[in-house]
Design an enzyme around this catalytic site. Structure first.
Site, PDB file in Angstrom:
ATOM      1  N   HIS A 398       0.833  -1.206   0.000  1.00 36.73           N
ATOM      2  CA  HIS A 398       0.000   0.000   0.000  1.00 36.73           C
ATOM      3  C   HIS A 398       0.873   1.265   0.000  1.00 36.73           C
ATOM      4  O   HIS A 398       0.697   2.148  -0.839  1.00 36.73           O
ATOM      5  CB  HIS A 398      -0.910  -0.047   1.236  1.00 36.73           C
ATOM      6  CG  HIS A 398      -1.678   1.204   1.516  1.00 36.73           C
ATOM      7  ND1 HIS A 398      -3.044   1.272   1.449  1.00 36.73           N
ATOM      8  CD2 HIS A 398      -1.290   2.452   1.888  1.00 36.73           C
ATOM      9  CE1 HIS A 398      -3.448   2.486   1.753  1.00 36.73           C
ATOM     10  NE2 HIS A 398      -2.403   3.233   2.027  1.00 36.73           N
ATOM     11  N   GLU A 399       1.814   1.321   0.928  1.00 31.51           N
ATOM     12  CA  GLU A 399       2.609   2.542   1.080  1.00 31.51           C
ATOM     13  C   GLU A 399       3.564   2.757  -0.084  1.00 31.51           C
ATOM     14  O   GLU A 399       3.700   3.867  -0.585  1.00 31.51           O
ATOM     15  CB  GLU A 399       3.421   2.498   2.385  1.00 31.51           C
ATOM     16  CG  GLU A 399       2.561   2.534   3.640  1.00 31.51           C
ATOM     17  CD  GLU A 399       1.994   3.923   3.943  1.00 31.51           C
ATOM     18  OE1 GLU A 399       2.423   4.908   3.305  1.00 31.51           O
ATOM     19  OE2 GLU A 399       1.115   4.005   4.819  1.00 31.51           O
ATOM     20  N   HIS A 403       0.856   4.134  -2.967  1.00 36.40           N
ATOM     21  CA  HIS A 403       1.016   5.585  -3.061  1.00 36.40           C
ATOM     22  C   HIS A 403       2.182   5.995  -3.969  1.00 36.40           C
ATOM     23  O   HIS A 403       2.245   7.122  -4.442  1.00 36.40           O
ATOM     24  CB  HIS A 403       1.214   6.194  -1.669  1.00 36.40           C
ATOM     25  CG  HIS A 403      -0.017   6.114  -0.811  1.00 36.40           C
ATOM     26  ND1 HIS A 403      -1.257   6.489  -1.267  1.00 36.40           N
ATOM     27  CD2 HIS A 403      -0.201   5.692   0.474  1.00 36.40           C
ATOM     28  CE1 HIS A 403      -2.157   6.309  -0.292  1.00 36.40           C
ATOM     29  NE2 HIS A 403      -1.536   5.818   0.759  1.00 36.40           N
ATOM     30  N   GLU A 457      -6.496   6.601  -1.011  1.00 32.94           N
ATOM     31  CA  GLU A 457      -6.308   5.472  -0.091  1.00 32.94           C
ATOM     32  C   GLU A 457      -6.873   4.204  -0.724  1.00 32.94           C
ATOM     33  O   GLU A 457      -6.303   3.124  -0.587  1.00 32.94           O
ATOM     34  CB  GLU A 457      -6.977   5.732   1.254  1.00 32.94           C
ATOM     35  CG  GLU A 457      -6.294   6.794   2.113  1.00 32.94           C
ATOM     36  CD  GLU A 457      -4.796   6.578   2.256  1.00 32.94           C
ATOM     37  OE1 GLU A 457      -4.347   5.416   2.312  1.00 32.94           O
ATOM     38  OE2 GLU A 457      -4.068   7.587   2.280  1.00 32.94           O
TER      39      GLU A 457
HETATM   40 ZN    ZN Z   1      -2.314   5.256   2.552  1.00 34.38          ZN
END
Ligand code: ZN
Length: 660
Positions: A398-399, A403, A457
């Protein structure tokens, strides 16, 4: 922190510690000598644990006062039996409870003139919101930052600006302003005097400055030493310019093994939103996880092409966002965050950057017999065993790859494009060339506005759900040998990741407000839409099981996933959703993007709005309170770690032995 909370918080803290010391932690003795019953004693201990966990008698999450379940008479009996001084009892026992005369407003933090409570405006019950805001602007115009201040209105109607510092008269060279007193000459407070009063929290700031000096002598490198010295100067003299210097150095201290930060940081609890709450932490870098993150970044060139878009919609060069995973040794604050992204000063963020940190052992902390609602009995075992591993995989992807990916197609300045605008990229959604893109000066945030943060997100979570299916990635995290096998250990981790996302989508409804139809938490909003995506993947890949009474009330609600269909149904469904999220973002296609996201995050029908949501609220887990370890320095220079039982008694003991 206690003083920033309520007037009774510091005395309550003292009382809890004195009671512990009186009975030497043998609370059963106090039951006997005081004559209170076991239930009352337990209720008092539970209160004490909540109090220490929140560092005050107002909840850190919600700002509402909480009271003991035992009676005031019980607390009086405990005090009597432990010979607690009358003066201390008078300061706190009443304040622990709510009497009939107490107003509703006094149960909440807020501006004093509305009857609310705030520790940032001591002894100033009549001070108004307007006065507070006018003063904030006035003091700001004199070059003073507000984070370490409190405001007191004097009996003459003038104002003291209390500044946290170890000394009451700092040398002029260490002060952020040359003057210490003014008379306001214009506006609604014209004619009023403003005095700077140094030495707020004097005793504590002196201890802190002294110990920070000692820490400087033991720094791991020159940057840390310089940072500690700036801290010491700031806490000693009250200079926030020195504090800002410490934060610049902190950002420059890249990848230390031991990470720490301390000061007046977050401004959530000041009703005016500018004064900072004290906090401090020490944490260690999780080296294994950091290594996995590093390998993930190295693997990015082979992983990103697996995402459902062409290189046209991707940056030429992958630049991973800054992200570290820490394990907390001790975090002194009113409520533990699961991650931090500081400093908050925009100028430092822009010139020096910031650190984006997740706190591993906060995220994975659980009570000893914690129940897991919404996971079916058949899945409990594999879920319990693999959820931490699954979460690690999910957070890492995710990070970094979430992103970290994506290109915004833009006309960077008039007539200049960062893509071939004569021959625009073909959208994988329509099969036709794209028609929208960012205009000069437009940004992702300016175009997508209020939708942007949750949408992004969601995009990152979808990247995690798509790439967690790649067994080469699971291998990077140490699960399996890269072979695709849903029934291996790596398969268990993947299954747990999908179960966990589906479960989060259910739990998310706690954060959806039926009256406004709005979401209160951006990550949970995203997860709800991913659960919907699972449910719509077809062939019974994902379903909810429950008993439904004729009233519509649900029970035994669980999420069920067909593990064998994760790769054939789950992943393609997520990827289809992700592709649209990604391409609409890349091409500034607000219309389609917003309609997609609003549609997917809409909570529709009685079953969801009432049935599922009510059941989620019934099963809601209490917020955790954390019991921190202490370190003990021996004569020979060795350091021992002392941990405590995760019980109210253990928590109290940890504070007694912290000896602050
Ligand atoms: Zn995030």
């Amino acid at each position: 922190m206690l003083r920033q909370n309520s007037t009774e918080s510091l005395p309550i803290y003292t009382l809890i510690l004195q009671l512990h010391k009186y009975c030497d932690g043998e609370w059963a003795h106090l039951v006997k000598s005081s004559g209170v019953d076991d239930d009352a004693m337990n209720h008092f201990l539970e209160y004490a644990a909540q109090f220490l966990g929140n560092l005050g008698n107002y909840k850190s999450f919600g700002d509402v006062k909480f009271v003991p379940r035992c009676s005031k008479a019980d607390v009086e009996k405990l005090c009597e039996s432990a010979n607690i001084e009358k003066a201390l009892r008078d300061q706190c026992v009443g304040g622990m409870f709510v009497d009939d005369t107490a107003s509703e407003a006094a149960m909440l933090f807020g501006f004093p003139d509305e009857g609310h409570i705030s520790g940032y405006y001591p002894a100033s019950p009549g001070i108004t919101q307007d006065e507070i805001e006018t003063l904030g602007a006035f003091v700001g115009s004199k070059g003073l930052l507000p984070e370490n201040t409190r405001i007191r209105k004097t009996t003459d109607g003038d104002y003291d600006v209390l500044i946290a510092s170890a000394v009451t008269h700092p040398p002029a060279s260490d002060m952020d302003t040359t003057q210490t007193a003014w008379t306001i000459d214009a506006g609604p407070l014209s004619g009023k005097k403003v005095n700077l009063v140094y030495g707020d929290h004097q005793e504590e700031m002196a201890k802190i400055a002294l110990n920070i000096k000692k820490a400087a002598q033991n720094s791991a490198n020159d940057t840390q030493r310089a940072m500690m010295n700036e801290y010491a100067k700031s806490f000693g003299t009250g200079s926030l310019l020195a504090f800002k210097e410490s934060q610049k150095l902190w950002v420059q201290d890249i990848g230390p093994d031991v990470e720490s930060n301390i000061g007046f940081i977050e401004t959530y609890r000041d009703p005016a939103g500018i004064r900072g709450e004290w906090e401090g932490f020490v944490a260690m870098v999780n080296k294994e996880r950091t290594m996995a993150f590093k390998k993930l970044v190295e693997a990015a060139p082979t992983m990103i092409p697996k995402l459902p878009w062409s290189p046209d919609f991707e940056k030429d060069k992958f630049t991973p966002p800054d992200f570290t995973s820490l394990e907390v040794l001790s975090f002194a604050c009113s409520g533990l965050p699961a991650g931090i992204n500081i400093p908050n000063y925009d100028d430092i963020r822009q010139t020096c950057g910031f650190k984006n940190v997740s706190l591993g052992n906060v995220l994975s902390a659980k009570g000893s017999n914690e129940e897991i609602p919404f996971i079916h009995a058949d899945d409990l075992d594999v879920y319990r065993k693999n959820r931490d591993a699954a979460f690690e995989v999910q957070v890492g992807i995710h990070e970094l790859l979430g992103h970290g990916t994506g290109k915004l197609l833009q006309e960077t300045s008039t007539g200049v494009f960062n893509f071939d605008h004569r021959n625009p990229p073909v959208s994988p959604i329509t099969g036709k060339p794209i028609t929208t893109y960012y205009k000069p000066h437009e940004t992702w945030g300016s175009v997508f506005g209020a939708t942007a943060s949750s949408y992004e997100e969601c995009r990152a979570e979808c990247v995690a759900m798509a790439l967690a299916c790649d067994f080469a990635i699971l291998r990077i995290f140490g699960f399996g040998d890269g072979t695709t096998d849903l029934h291996s250990q790596a398969g268990d981790v993947l299954y747990a990741a999908y179960l966990s996302m589906a479960r989060a989508g259910v739990v998310a409804l706690e954060f959806w407000d039926p009256r406004s139809g709005k979401w209160g938490q951006i990550h949970m909003q995203a997860r709800f839409s991913i659960l919907k995506t699972f449910l719509e993947a077809g062939d019974g890949f994902c379903r909810l099981e429950c008993n439904e009474a004729s009233s519509g009330e649900l029970s035994n609600l669980t999420v069920r996933l067909d593990r064998a269909k994760i790769l054939s149904h789950g992943r393609p469904a997520v990827e289809q959703y992700l592709q649209r999220l990604h391409v609409y973002k890349s091409t500034a296609n607000l219309e389609e993007g917003r309609s997609l996201y609003e549609g997917k995050t809409k909570v529709e029908g009685e079953f969801w709005q009432k049935g599922v949501r009510d059941e989620v609220l019934r099963q809601k887990m209490p917020r955790k309170v954390f019991c921190m370890a202490n370190t003990v320095l021996s004569e020979d220079g060795s350091v021992a770690l002392k941990e405590y039982a995760a019980t109210p008694k253990g928590l109290i003991q940890s504070w007694v032995e912290r000896d602050v």
